[in-house]
Design a protein around this motif. Structure first.
Motif, PDB file in Angstrom:
ATOM      1  N   UNK A 272      50.081 133.503-155.135  1.00  0.00           N
ATOM      2  CA  UNK A 272      51.087 134.125-154.298  1.00  0.00           C
ATOM      3  C   UNK A 272      51.160 135.591-154.689  1.00  0.00           C
ATOM      4  N   UNK A 273      50.906 136.480-153.740  1.00  0.00           N
ATOM      5  CA  UNK A 273      51.023 137.918-153.967  1.00  0.00           C
ATOM      6  C   UNK A 273      52.229 138.369-153.151  1.00  0.00           C
ATOM      7  N   UNK A 274      53.267 138.853-153.825  1.00  0.00           N
ATOM      8  CA  UNK A 274      54.498 139.201-153.124  1.00  0.00           C
ATOM      9  C   UNK A 274      54.978 140.592-153.494  1.00  0.00           C
ATOM     10  N   UNK A 275      55.736 141.181-152.582  1.00  0.00           N
ATOM     11  CA  UNK A 275      56.282 142.523-152.775  1.00  0.00           C
ATOM     12  C   UNK A 275      57.407 142.496-153.791  1.00  0.00           C
ATOM     13  N   UNK A 276      57.525 143.564-154.540  1.00  0.00           N
ATOM     14  CA  UNK A 276      58.626 143.716-155.491  1.00  0.00           C
ATOM     15  C   UNK A 276      59.634 144.736-154.996  1.00  0.00           C
TER      16      UNK A 276
ATOM     17  N   UNK B 130      55.875 144.593-141.559  1.00  0.00           N
ATOM     18  CA  UNK B 130      55.193 144.693-142.853  1.00  0.00           C
ATOM     19  C   UNK B 130      55.125 143.305-143.482  1.00  0.00           C
ATOM     20  N   UNK B 131      54.134 143.115-144.311  1.00  0.00           N
ATOM     21  CA  UNK B 131      54.013 141.873-145.059  1.00  0.00           C
ATOM     22  C   UNK B 131      54.905 141.939-146.296  1.00  0.00           C
TER      23      UNK B 131
ATOM     24  N   UNK C 175      59.000 138.278-140.611  1.00  0.00           N
ATOM     25  CA  UNK C 175      59.785 139.519-140.503  1.00  0.00           C
ATOM     26  C   UNK C 175      59.311 140.289-139.281  1.00  0.00           C
ATOM     27  N   UNK C 176      59.676 139.797-138.103  1.00  0.00           N
ATOM     28  CA  UNK C 176      59.243 140.445-136.868  1.00  0.00           C
ATOM     29  C   UNK C 176      60.066 141.695-136.582  1.00  0.00           C
TER      30      UNK C 176
END
Length: 83
Positions: free
Chosen positions: A5-9, A16-17, A81-82
């Motif tokens: 799992x690669x997620x934003x911090x 945006x992803x 997140x549309x």
């Protein structure tokens, strides 16, 4: 191979992803996949066109976690997140 799992911090915006799941041999390769993109040129301006919008080229706003692949049936991740 494992799932990561690669997620934003950081905060994300519309279109945006904020997370992706990738199959890779290790965390370093997972991060390389997540920060993939191409340098684009518009006149004299050079910019980075990220494969996953919102993911920084250097990975500075990302966290990589190996996922346990065992467990009950069901949804593993949902991220919507549309704009």
């Amino acid at each position: 191979m494992a799932l990561f799992l690669v997620s934003r911090t950081d905060r994300h915006d519309y279109d945006e992803y904020d997370a992706i799941v990738v199959r890779a041999g290790d965390e370093s390769t997972a991060l390389k996949i997540a920060t993939n993109g191409e340098e684009e040129r518009y006149g004299d301006h050079v910019y980075w066109d990220a494969a996953f919008s919102g993911f920084q080229r250097d990975g500075s706003n990302l966290r990589v976690e190996e996922l346990v692949s065992e467990g009950p049936e069901g949804v593993v991740i949902k991220s919507f997140h549309a704009g």
